[in-house]
Design a protein around this motif. Structure first.
Motif, PDB file in Angstrom:
ATOM      1  N   SER A  29      49.547  47.169  33.747  1.00 54.33           N
ATOM      2  CA  SER A  29      48.235  47.813  33.724  1.00 54.33           C
ATOM      3  C   SER A  29      47.100  46.802  33.736  1.00 54.33           C
ATOM      4  CB  SER A  29      48.103  48.722  32.501  1.00 54.33           C
ATOM      5  OG  SER A  29      48.225  47.972  31.309  1.00 54.33           O
ATOM      6  N   ALA A  30      47.426  45.551  34.071  1.00 52.26           N
ATOM      7  CA  ALA A  30      46.425  44.487  34.087  1.00 52.26           C
ATOM      8  C   ALA A  30      46.424  43.788  35.440  1.00 52.26           C
ATOM      9  CB  ALA A  30      46.723  43.468  32.984  1.00 52.26           C
ATOM     10  N   ASP A  31      45.305  43.149  35.730  1.00 54.31           N
ATOM     11  CA  ASP A  31      45.198  42.284  36.902  1.00 54.31           C
ATOM     12  C   ASP A  31      45.592  40.880  36.475  1.00 54.31           C
ATOM     13  OD1 ASP A  31      42.070  43.882  37.898  1.00 54.31           O
ATOM     14  OD2 ASP A  31      44.148  44.518  38.140  1.00 54.31           O
ATOM     15  N   MET A  32      46.648  40.352  37.086  1.00 55.49           N
ATOM     16  CA  MET A  32      47.190  39.061  36.663  1.00 55.49           C
ATOM     17  C   MET A  32      47.087  38.045  37.786  1.00 55.49           C
ATOM     18  SD  MET A  32      48.241  39.781  33.594  1.00 55.49           S
ATOM     19  CE  MET A  32      49.164  38.284  33.263  1.00 55.49           C
ATOM     20  N   GLY A  33      46.856  36.802  37.403  1.00 53.09           N
ATOM     21  CA  GLY A  33      46.729  35.760  38.409  1.00 53.09           C
ATOM     22  C   GLY A  33      47.438  34.478  38.012  1.00 53.09           C
TER      23      GLY A  33
END
Length: 122
Positions: A29-33
């Motif tokens: 549920s998160a934007d990960m980089g």
């Protein structure tokens, strides 16, 4: 909290898989980089996955690296193939601040792991 691991020494042309274990947040549920920083250089974007599963890659890693996630284990991976000496860097995983900035901008990310060193020998 983000914990990156999986770095090491590999010969050019080899592969490594980095892991980023998350606690306190759900990777699905998160934007990960993933970013990397070579000695004497600025931190640069490598890959990202948003909460919907859309993928983003820098031109320098596109076609060689792949970002993925395991929702059950709550881990984000970076599979790195066909490694080159210029891929040598400390690799960091990070969580992007929702709705802020671009995926390729380090300033858009609010939480960072401690980094894992990848060294590619020629």
């Amino acid at each position: 909290q983000l914990q990156a691991s999986g770095g090491g020494l590999v010969q050019a042309g080899g592969s490594l898989r980095l892991s980023c274990a998350a606690s306190g947040r759900t990777v699905s549920s998160a934007d990960m980089g993933w970013f990397r920083q070579a000695p004497g250089k600025e931190r640069e974007f490598a890959a990202a996955m948003d909460w919907r599963g859309s993928l983003y890659y820098s031109d320098s890693v596109k076609g060689r690296f792949a970002i993925s996630r395991d929702a059950v284990k709550n881990v984000v991976y970076l599979q790195m193939n066909s490694l080159k000496p210029e891929d040598t860097a400390v690799y960091y995983c990070a969580t992007k601040v929702p709705g802020i900035g671009r995926y390729y901008s380090a300033e858009s990310y609010g939480y960072w792991g401690q980094g894992t060193l990848v060294t590619v020998s020629s």
